[in-house]
Every structure is written in C-alpha cells, then in structure tokens.
Design an enzyme around this catalytic site. Structure first.
Site, PDB file in Angstrom:
ATOM      1  CB  CYS A  25      -1.277   0.058   1.033  1.00  9.94           C
ATOM      2  SG  CYS A  25      -1.589   1.615   1.727  1.00  9.94           S
ATOM      3  CD  GLU A  26       0.313   5.303  -4.228  1.00 10.75           C
ATOM      4  OE1 GLU A  26       1.040   4.805  -5.284  1.00 10.75           O
ATOM      5  OE2 GLU A  26      -0.787   6.224  -3.741  1.00 10.75           O
ATOM      6  CG  HIS A  27      -3.017   5.700   0.506  1.00 13.42           C
ATOM      7  ND1 HIS A  27      -3.684   4.890   0.394  1.00 13.42           N
ATOM      8  CD2 HIS A  27      -2.488   6.242  -0.324  1.00 13.42           C
ATOM      9  CE1 HIS A  27      -4.003   5.001  -0.945  1.00 13.42           C
ATOM     10  NE2 HIS A  27      -3.023   6.876  -1.490  1.00 13.42           N
ATOM     11  CG  HIS A  28      -1.270   3.041   5.239  1.00 12.96           C
ATOM     12  ND1 HIS A  28      -2.366   3.120   4.430  1.00 12.96           N
ATOM     13  CD2 HIS A  28      -2.187   4.529   6.464  1.00 12.96           C
ATOM     14  CE1 HIS A  28      -3.263   3.825   4.749  1.00 12.96           C
ATOM     15  NE2 HIS A  28      -3.013   4.968   6.227  1.00 12.96           N
ATOM     16  CD  GLN A  66      -8.038  -4.204  -2.799  1.00 11.74           C
ATOM     17  OE1 GLN A  66      -7.729  -3.973  -1.746  1.00 11.74           O
ATOM     18  NE2 GLN A  66      -9.422  -4.841  -3.021  1.00 11.74           N
ATOM     19  CG  HIS A  94      -5.898  -2.769   2.968  1.00  6.24           C
ATOM     20  ND1 HIS A  94      -5.414  -2.076   1.512  1.00  6.24           N
ATOM     21  CD2 HIS A  94      -6.704  -3.638   1.789  1.00  6.24           C
ATOM     22  CE1 HIS A  94      -5.960  -2.327   0.590  1.00  6.24           C
ATOM     23  NE2 HIS A  94      -6.646  -3.410   0.593  1.00  6.24           N
ATOM     24  CB  CYS A  96      -2.916   0.342   6.061  1.00  5.82           C
ATOM     25  SG  CYS A  96      -3.692   0.236   4.338  1.00  5.82           S
TER      26      CYS A  96
HETATM   27 ZN   LIG Z   1      -3.378   1.864   3.442  1.00  3.35          ZN
END
Ligand SMILES: [Zn+2]
Length: 141
Positions: A25-28, A66, A94, A96
């Site tokens: 996941c590129e956010h977390h 995703q 996920h 995260c």
């Molecule tokens: Zn995430």
C-alpha cells in the site's frame, strides 16, 4: 506474436480464480494481500493461462492502491488481447487496516473492474460476479 498469446476462435468466458496476490500500500507502506479473480471473453486471441497470474504480479509488484491495481490488471489484459470483455475482482486484507484494531482483522476490501461485455451485458456480468464471489473466501489467512 510471442508472449504466450495464441489465435483461437472461442467466445466463452475464460476465468482464472484465486490468484494469490501480494502488494504494498503506497499510503502506509504496508502490505496488502489476498486474491484476484480474472476473466475475459476472447476476441480471436487467448493467452496461456499461466500468463494471467504473471500479469497480476507485474502490477502488484509496485507501490499500489487496490483500486488502481484492479484497473491496471484489466487494462493490461485489454492491451495484450483486445478481448470482448474483461472482469477483474480483487479481495484483499490490508495490514494498515488490520493494525488499527482487532475488530478490523476480518475486514476485506473488494474492488472490481468490468469492461466491454462485462459492463454492458448483464448476463455476462452476473455470471462473472457469481463465479468470482462463489469463493469460500480467505478465511485461512
Ligand atoms: Zn494502507
């Protein structure tokens, strides 16, 4: 043509289910993982079945979200095969989300991308979604 693409007159749905998927996941910067179900209706060309999981891997192996991953897999198949339709469903856990609380351990994120006949023909769409979701899921994770 190469690349495991073959000429074939065949216009029924071809589906590969339960393709294991690992991405980040590129956010977390935390992993998400689950399964992809990929189907298409050929339009004169088919791919070797082992190629479909490889297409999934190519796009999973980068920082992702995703929703975008789902679209890219559909787009990748469209580019290779110009099929009459493509359907992709991804169900994933996920890390995260899981790390935010025990009650979220089992929440699964489901995304789909439907193109061509999978979007326009309700019968095709229903058949695909029924096959994709008849999975007994991910509960051994
Ligand atoms: Zn995430």
């Amino acid at each position: 043509m190469g690349n495991g693409v073959f000429k074939e007159e065949h216009d029924n749905m071809i589906m590969v289910r339960d393709i294991e998927l690992y991405s980040l996941c590129e956010h977390h910067m935390l992993p998400f993982f689950g399964k992809a179900h990929v189907a298409y209706i050929p339009n004169g060309k088919i791919v070797g079945l082992s190629k479909i999981p490889r297409i999934v891997d190519v796009y999973a192996r980068r920082l992702q979200v995703q929703e975008r991953l789902t679209e890219q897999i559909a787009e990748g198949l469209c580019r290779v095969l110009h099929p009459s339709g493509v359907g992709v469903v991804i169900e994933a856990y996920h890390l995260c989300m899981m790390m935010r609380g025990i009650e979220k351990q089992n929440s699964k994120t489901i995304t789909s991308s439907l193109r061509g006949a999978f979007r326009e023909d309700p019968k095709t769409r229903d058949e695909f979604l029924r096959l994709a979701h008849s999975t007994n899921g991910l509960h051994h994770y």
